[in-house]
Write a protein that holds these residues in place. Structure first.
Motif, PDB file in Angstrom:
ATOM      1  N   ASP A   5     -72.313  17.873 -49.183  1.00 56.98           N
ATOM      2  CA  ASP A   5     -71.700  18.800 -48.436  1.00 56.98           C
ATOM      3  C   ASP A   5     -72.698  19.425 -47.751  1.00 56.98           C
ATOM      4  N   LYS A   6     -72.359  20.279 -46.558  1.00 53.95           N
ATOM      5  CA  LYS A   6     -73.360  21.055 -45.935  1.00 53.95           C
ATOM      6  C   LYS A   6     -73.274  22.473 -46.070  1.00 53.95           C
ATOM      7  N   TYR A   7     -74.330  23.036 -46.416  1.00 49.28           N
ATOM      8  CA  TYR A   7     -74.596  24.696 -46.568  1.00 49.28           C
ATOM      9  C   TYR A   7     -74.945  25.111 -45.330  1.00 49.28           C
ATOM     10  N   GLU A   8     -74.155  26.460 -44.840  1.00 46.95           N
ATOM     11  CA  GLU A   8     -74.468  26.936 -43.691  1.00 46.95           C
ATOM     12  C   GLU A   8     -74.207  28.341 -43.765  1.00 46.95           C
ATOM     13  N   SER A   9     -75.185  29.106 -43.414  1.00 46.10           N
ATOM     14  CA  SER A   9     -74.892  30.617 -43.649  1.00 46.10           C
ATOM     15  C   SER A   9     -75.727  31.330 -42.260  1.00 46.10           C
ATOM     16  N   MET A  10     -75.260  32.539 -42.020  1.00 51.00           N
ATOM     17  CA  MET A  10     -75.862  33.266 -40.670  1.00 51.00           C
ATOM     18  C   MET A  10     -76.022  34.725 -40.851  1.00 51.00           C
ATOM     19  N   THR A  11     -77.187  35.116 -40.892  1.00 47.38           N
ATOM     20  CA  THR A  11     -77.479  36.739 -40.703  1.00 47.38           C
ATOM     21  C   THR A  11     -77.814  37.058 -39.471  1.00 47.38           C
ATOM     22  N   ILE A  12     -77.296  38.336 -38.808  1.00 36.29           N
ATOM     23  CA  ILE A  12     -77.982  38.899 -37.688  1.00 36.29           C
ATOM     24  C   ILE A  12     -78.235  40.151 -37.799  1.00 36.29           C
ATOM     25  N   TYR A  13     -79.460  40.440 -37.289  1.00 35.66           N
ATOM     26  CA  TYR A  13     -79.965  41.915 -37.445  1.00 35.66           C
ATOM     27  C   TYR A  13     -79.979  42.351 -35.868  1.00 35.66           C
ATOM     28  N   LYS A  14     -79.386  43.517 -35.547  1.00 38.73           N
ATOM     29  CA  LYS A  14     -79.162  43.787 -34.147  1.00 38.73           C
ATOM     30  C   LYS A  14     -79.603  45.192 -33.813  1.00 38.73           C
ATOM     31  N   PHE A  15     -80.614  45.375 -32.849  1.00 42.87           N
ATOM     32  CA  PHE A  15     -81.316  46.644 -32.813  1.00 42.87           C
ATOM     33  C   PHE A  15     -80.633  47.417 -31.591  1.00 42.87           C
ATOM     34  N   VAL A  16     -80.171  48.660 -31.841  1.00 46.71           N
ATOM     35  CA  VAL A  16     -79.663  49.336 -30.728  1.00 46.71           C
ATOM     36  C   VAL A  16     -80.954  50.669 -30.519  1.00 46.71           C
ATOM     37  N   TYR A  17     -81.299  51.088 -29.592  1.00 50.88           N
ATOM     38  CA  TYR A  17     -82.428  52.088 -29.298  1.00 50.88           C
ATOM     39  C   TYR A  17     -82.321  52.855 -27.932  1.00 50.88           C
ATOM     40  N   LYS A  54     -79.499  40.259 -26.412  1.00 49.01           N
ATOM     41  CA  LYS A  54     -78.631  41.163 -27.036  1.00 49.01           C
ATOM     42  C   LYS A  54     -79.556  41.972 -27.963  1.00 49.01           C
ATOM     43  N   ASN A  55     -80.735  41.963 -28.248  1.00 49.60           N
ATOM     44  CA  ASN A  55     -81.797  42.502 -29.319  1.00 49.60           C
ATOM     45  C   ASN A  55     -81.069  42.044 -30.718  1.00 49.60           C
ATOM     46  N   GLU A  56     -80.994  40.963 -30.708  1.00 50.53           N
ATOM     47  CA  GLU A  56     -80.494  40.512 -31.880  1.00 50.53           C
ATOM     48  C   GLU A  56     -81.513  39.138 -32.636  1.00 50.53           C
ATOM     49  N   LEU A  57     -81.944  39.527 -33.907  1.00 53.47           N
ATOM     50  CA  LEU A  57     -82.860  38.612 -34.698  1.00 53.47           C
ATOM     51  C   LEU A  57     -81.757  37.858 -35.498  1.00 53.47           C
ATOM     52  N   VAL A  58     -81.317  36.448 -35.058  1.00 55.97           N
ATOM     53  CA  VAL A  58     -80.527  35.599 -35.571  1.00 55.97           C
ATOM     54  C   VAL A  58     -81.041  34.832 -36.495  1.00 55.97           C
ATOM     55  N   ILE A  59     -80.944  34.674 -38.091  1.00 52.38           N
ATOM     56  CA  ILE A  59     -81.411  33.842 -38.768  1.00 52.38           C
ATOM     57  C   ILE A  59     -80.395  32.929 -39.350  1.00 52.38           C
ATOM     58  N   SER A  60     -80.396  31.736 -39.108  1.00 55.49           N
ATOM     59  CA  SER A  60     -79.302  30.645 -39.642  1.00 55.49           C
ATOM     60  C   SER A  60     -80.023  29.728 -40.568  1.00 55.49           C
ATOM     61  N   TYR A  61     -79.246  29.457 -41.543  1.00 50.33           N
ATOM     62  CA  TYR A  61     -79.619  28.564 -42.678  1.00 50.33           C
ATOM     63  C   TYR A  61     -78.752  27.172 -42.687  1.00 50.33           C
ATOM     64  N   GLU A  62     -79.378  26.057 -42.957  1.00 55.33           N
ATOM     65  CA  GLU A  62     -78.787  25.029 -43.327  1.00 55.33           C
ATOM     66  C   GLU A  62     -79.059  24.222 -44.485  1.00 55.33           C
ATOM     67  N   GLY A  63     -78.508  23.567 -45.418  1.00 56.96           N
ATOM     68  CA  GLY A  63     -78.804  22.957 -46.498  1.00 56.96           C
ATOM     69  C   GLY A  63     -77.996  21.724 -46.982  1.00 56.96           C
ATOM     70  N   LEU A  64     -78.877  20.664 -47.349  1.00 56.37           N
ATOM     71  CA  LEU A  64     -77.874  19.399 -47.586  1.00 56.37           C
ATOM     72  C   LEU A  64     -78.626  18.813 -48.826  1.00 56.37           C
ATOM     73  N   SER A  65     -77.909  18.561 -50.017  1.00 52.52           N
ATOM     74  CA  SER A  65     -78.514  17.908 -51.143  1.00 52.52           C
ATOM     75  C   SER A  65     -77.798  16.575 -51.383  1.00 52.52           C
ATOM     76  N   ASP A  66     -78.645  15.740 -52.258  1.00 50.35           N
ATOM     77  CA  ASP A  66     -77.870  14.510 -52.711  1.00 50.35           C
ATOM     78  C   ASP A  66     -77.420  14.536 -54.087  1.00 50.35           C
ATOM     79  N   LYS A  67     -77.348  15.701 -54.696  1.00 52.45           N
ATOM     80  CA  LYS A  67     -76.797  16.229 -55.818  1.00 52.45           C
ATOM     81  C   LYS A  67     -76.058  17.474 -55.786  1.00 52.45           C
TER      82      LYS A  67
END
Length: 348
Positions: A336-348, A154-167
């Motif tokens: 707890d789990k950190y989760e986030s997502m950003t999508i850059y979608k291109f139309v041309y 779909k011409n998407e560059l999907v960037i997904s983030y995850e994080g987990l910490s013991d403090k």
């Protein structure tokens, strides 16, 4: 799709690679495990492909990279006033690397890490891993971090983030790519048109760019991108916020309609007819017009980058949100789990 791995260089006897992935529509993304960085992003345009992101041709310049071209930023992006935070009744003093503030987690931030890598050719993604030690950048907690770049049909560059910490810690990750949809060699990115889903922004106190804590309406100000306009149309107006920052370098508050991913911005270029739509689940986006790009290393194809030749749309929690009570907190609780997502979608 086949993902190509190529040698990029050595850092302290550790090998750095680039990873090239494409889709069937002709889009190609090139990444490196140094800083989990986006190096190139080629978009088809008028029987050729143009690279729409600023960057460098060699590893040595990414090791300097004073403007953070394409890098993953963490554990905390943007600024923390005086580099001071308090968590669990303990004070932490971070590196002051920008006007007495901590910017993008300092010199030991994720942009200067050599990440471990996993490739999935069936799903067309590259995933970067890093184990971050307690107080490595001054922040508490041993943390496990993942950043995944996926290129879709779909011409998407999907960037997904995850994080987990013991403090209990701060977790606020973003990508610092500078876009110019006319091509990275074009000298003026402010000719692009921008729409932001944002009726409010967080004004800064002065040129140190720390928010006052106020939530201010964009109405009847040059900060109003609720209707699409050229970035350059008001960037040089005599308006205090723009004068403080040499242009736009402000956090815009997303008009959230729901939890999760939604369209937050659209950037378009009339020369190439390329449009980039931005989708994210974050409460804010830092819109930066590259006001202080010049003076860094020579860019790709020996291009000397100048001020305002690329713009950033950095999805994130608000700047200094750890120290401003009415801003949404960037604190990640232990376990707890950190989760986030950003999508850059291109139309041309």
């Amino acid at each position: 799709m086949k993902i190509e791995e190529n040698y990029f260089g050595l850092v302290d006897d550790k090998t750095v690679f680039t990873y090239s992935m494409s889709n069937n529509n002709g889009i190609k993304a090139v990444l490196t495990n140094y800083g989990a960085t986006l190096v190139n992003l080629y978009i088809p345009c008028k029987n050729k492909k143009i690279d729409v992101v600023l960057g460098y041709d060699n590893l040595e310049n990414y090791m300097i990279n004073p403007k953070f071209f394409g890098a993953t930023i963490g554990p905390n992006c943007n600024r923390i006033s005086k580099g001071e935070i308090s968590l669990g009744n303990k004070q932490y003093n971070l590196e002051q690397n920008d006007n007495e503030n901590n910017l993008h987690s300092g010199e030991k931030g994720f942009h200067n890490v050599i990440w471990d890598v996993s490739i999935n050719e069936d799903e067309n993604y590259v995933e970067f891993y890093h184990y971050n030690l307690d107080e490595e950048q001054g922040f508490p907690g041993n943390s496990k971090i993942k950043v995944k770049y996926k290129l879709t049909e779909k011409n998407e560059l999907v960037i997904s983030y995850e994080g987990l910490s013991d403090k209990d810690t701060i977790m606020n990750l973003t990508n610092h790519t500078y876009f110019n949809l006319s091509g990275h060699s074009n000298k003026d990115a402010t000719n692009q048109e921008l729409w932001l889903k944002s009726k409010y922004f967080t004004p800064v106190k002065d040129s140190k760019s720390i928010p006052t804590g106020e939530i201010k309406s964009v109405k009847d100000t040059p900060m109003d991108f609720t209707t699409t306009k050229k970035i350059k149309s008001q960037i040089n107006e005599k308006y205090g916020q723009l004068e403080f920052c040499g242009g736009y370098d402000h956090n815009f508050i997303i008009d959230k309609e729901k939890e999760g991913i939604e369209k937050i911005a659209k950037l378009s270029d009339e020369n190439t007819n390329i449009t980039m739509e931005v989708y994210s689940d974050t409460p804010g986006v830092q819109f930066y017009t590259g006001n202080f790009i010049s003076g860094g290393p020579v860019g790709k194809e020996n291009i000397v980058y100048e001020d305002r030749c690329g713009v950033c749309l950095e999805t994130q929690f608000f700047p200094n949100s750890i120290n401003i009570k009415n801003f949404k907190s960037p604190i990640l609780k232990a376990g707890d789990k950190y989760e986030s997502m950003t999508i850059y979608k291109f139309v041309y």
